[in-house]
Design a protein around this motif. Structure first.
Motif, PDB file in Angstrom:
ATOM      1  N   ASP A 184     -11.452  46.195  23.801  1.00  0.00           N
ATOM      2  CA  ASP A 184     -11.160  47.067  22.652  1.00  0.00           C
ATOM      3  C   ASP A 184     -11.225  48.552  22.994  1.00  0.00           C
ATOM      4  N   ALA A 185     -11.394  48.876  24.280  1.00  0.00           N
ATOM      5  CA  ALA A 185     -11.459  50.286  24.666  1.00  0.00           C
ATOM      6  C   ALA A 185     -10.429  50.571  25.751  1.00  0.00           C
ATOM      7  N   LEU A 189      -1.390  47.890  22.451  1.00  0.00           N
ATOM      8  CA  LEU A 189      -1.886  46.508  22.495  1.00  0.00           C
ATOM      9  C   LEU A 189      -3.410  46.465  22.525  1.00  0.00           C
ATOM     10  N   VAL A 190      -4.004  47.311  23.364  1.00  0.00           N
ATOM     11  CA  VAL A 190      -5.468  47.327  23.476  1.00  0.00           C
ATOM     12  C   VAL A 190      -6.090  47.789  22.165  1.00  0.00           C
ATOM     13  N   GLN A 191      -5.565  48.857  21.611  1.00  0.00           N
ATOM     14  CA  GLN A 191      -6.136  49.403  20.372  1.00  0.00           C
ATOM     15  C   GLN A 191      -5.990  48.442  19.196  1.00  0.00           C
ATOM     16  N   ALA A 192      -4.968  47.580  19.250  1.00  0.00           N
ATOM     17  CA  ALA A 192      -4.767  46.598  18.173  1.00  0.00           C
ATOM     18  C   ALA A 192      -5.555  45.304  18.415  1.00  0.00           C
ATOM     19  N   GLY A 193      -6.313  45.262  19.515  1.00  0.00           N
ATOM     20  CA  GLY A 193      -7.095  44.054  19.816  1.00  0.00           C
ATOM     21  C   GLY A 193      -6.254  42.927  20.357  1.00  0.00           C
ATOM     22  N   GLN A 209      -4.826  37.658  28.640  1.00  0.00           N
ATOM     23  CA  GLN A 209      -4.176  37.096  27.460  1.00  0.00           C
ATOM     24  C   GLN A 209      -3.622  38.228  26.619  1.00  0.00           C
ATOM     25  N   LYS A 210      -2.331  38.116  26.259  1.00  0.00           N
ATOM     26  CA  LYS A 210      -1.676  39.109  25.391  1.00  0.00           C
ATOM     27  C   LYS A 210      -1.314  38.420  24.088  1.00  0.00           C
TER      28      LYS A 210
END
Length: 423
Positions: free
Chosen positions: A391-392, A377-381, A411-412
């Motif tokens: 983003d990291a 999720l994080v890597q996909a923004g 927020q997801k």
């Protein structure tokens, strides 16, 4: 337009028995739909049958809402691949009381009306019926061949798990409901979802064979979303009519997030807006789709119908706080704003865990089901903290992020918000 013409225009008729439209045009007709008390709340899948009864009453006919105190003990095999767990009598009675209360919000039970709505419970006529009487007086009129040919039965018999005798008898029990209402309440029409067609026609057969009478039926289509997904389901589960199970905010969001194709179809089914209004809205939406006029109108009307004007206003206020000004920082939300956000998921997080990386934080709060999913999720923004995209995967959740010294707003994706409170 008469009732059937209007329901056809709205996309609410799948199958219809010959003579049904003529019967409705001829005289005030009593009609019923059954509601299954498997839960203490109906969900939005029940809105279509509820709306059918509302349209029926508005057209001058008499609606009966049947709550299945008896059939709820058996279990309807229609659309099921295996037998469901049967409910205890205490749970069933609790569910029946809750479902009755919900139905009373939508239909007019005023005794002064000639077509006042009535609530009936099939347990009332089954509770004293002996098994031998039922198989002698009812069962002999319907052959096993006839029952086995029904799609709901055929699929189960051909499936891996088969079908118990209990479920096999369901269509006969439901068919007897129709016969009892025909005989005792002059009820000549049954409505329901298209998966109920086999059970409904068994009822018309019993009326013909036992009562030498004529009865009628029509069904509404089973809804699916344009992407093929199941209607009424979100990643959080069913969308319920009970505000304690699905808040007005989340209820409103379900309709607001409909695709253009679904909104164009659903606004005919789930609102009472006339054709001219819907045609005008559709044209206006097509000219400026980014304004989402169809979705906003749909969400307003359905939320007001189910939760009243107050519920709609609460949902609108919460939506505006969350989405109206995305460029504004989360710090601009007061503590009261955060506390009053209706319907977003809330999690507690231990103060001693501050300093954890974003991946660990998402997994430990339950916002992401696992560290692996959190990392993706994080890597996909797909994750924002306090309205700022992360983003990291090394991003640290520390005290500098706390709003009003205790909150973190997560927020997801585009639509899912979570409020994490430091415990």
């Amino acid at each position: 337009m008469n009732l059937i013409e209007e329901l056809k225009w709205r996309g609410m008729i799948a199958d219809i028995m010959p003579g049904t439209e003529e019967q409705l045009n001829k005289e005030m007709t009593s009609a019923y739909i059954g509601f299954d008390p498997t839960s203490d709340s109906l969900h939005i899948g029940s809105l279509v049958p509820i709306l059918l009864l509302v349209h029926l009453q508005k057209a001058g006919h008499k609606p009966f809402a049947l709550v299945g105190g008896a059939t709820g003990m058996v279990g309807d095999p229609s659309g099921k691949s295996e037998e469901r767990n049967l409910l205890s009598e205490d749970i069933l009675n609790h569910n029946l009381a809750c479902v009755k209360k919900q139905l009373e919000k939508f239909l007019n039970f005023d005794p002064a009306l000639s077509n006042k709505a009535e609530m009936v419970n099939n347990y009332d006529w089954f509770k004293d019926m002996r098994f031998l009487d039922f198989i002698r007086d009812v069962g002999k009129h319907i052959t096993v061949n006839y029952m086995s040919a029904k799609d709901s039965v055929k699929k189960r018999l051909e499936g891996e798990n088969g079908m118990s005798f209990t479920e096999f008898t369901y269509q006969l029990v439901q068919g007897y409901d129709f016969y009892w209402l025909y005989k005792n309440k002059n009820c000549k029409l049954q409505m329901g979802g298209s998966d109920q067609w086999g059970n409904i026609t068994t009822g018309t057969e019993l009326i013909r064979r036992i009562g030498n009478g004529e009865a009628f039926a029509f069904t509404c289509p089973l809804l699916t979303k344009s992407d093929g997904g199941k209607f009424g389901k979100t990643e959080k589960g069913n969308v319920w009519l009970d505000p304690e199970k699905t808040s007005p905010y989340l209820f409103y969001q379900f309709w607001l997030n409909a695709t253009d194709a679904d909104a164009q179809k659903w606004i005919k089914i789930f609102t009472f807006l006339p054709a001219a209004n819907i045609d005008a809205l559709t044209l206006e939406h097509a000219a400026k789709p980014e304004a989402r006029l169809l979705q906003k109108t749909l969400a307003q009307h359905v939320t007001t119908f189910v939760h009243g004007e107050e519920g709609y206003q609460k949902a609108l206020a919460a939506t505006e706080k969350m989405f109206a000004n995305q460029s504004a920082s989360a710090e601009s939300l007061s503590e009261d704003d955060l506390q009053s956000l209706d319907g977003i998921a809330r999690f507690d997080y231990a103060a001693e865990k501050l300093g954890a990386d974003i991946v660990t934080f998402l997994a430990e709060t339950g916002i992401a089901p696992s560290k692996g999913e959190a990392r993706k999720l994080v890597q996909a923004g797909g994750i924002s903290i306090n309205r700022k995209k992360v983003d990291a995967i090394q991003f640290a959740i520390d005290a500098s992020l706390l709003l009003h010294s205790k909150y973190i707003l997560v927020q997801k994706g585009k639509k899912n918000y979570y409020l994490v409170t430091l415990a």
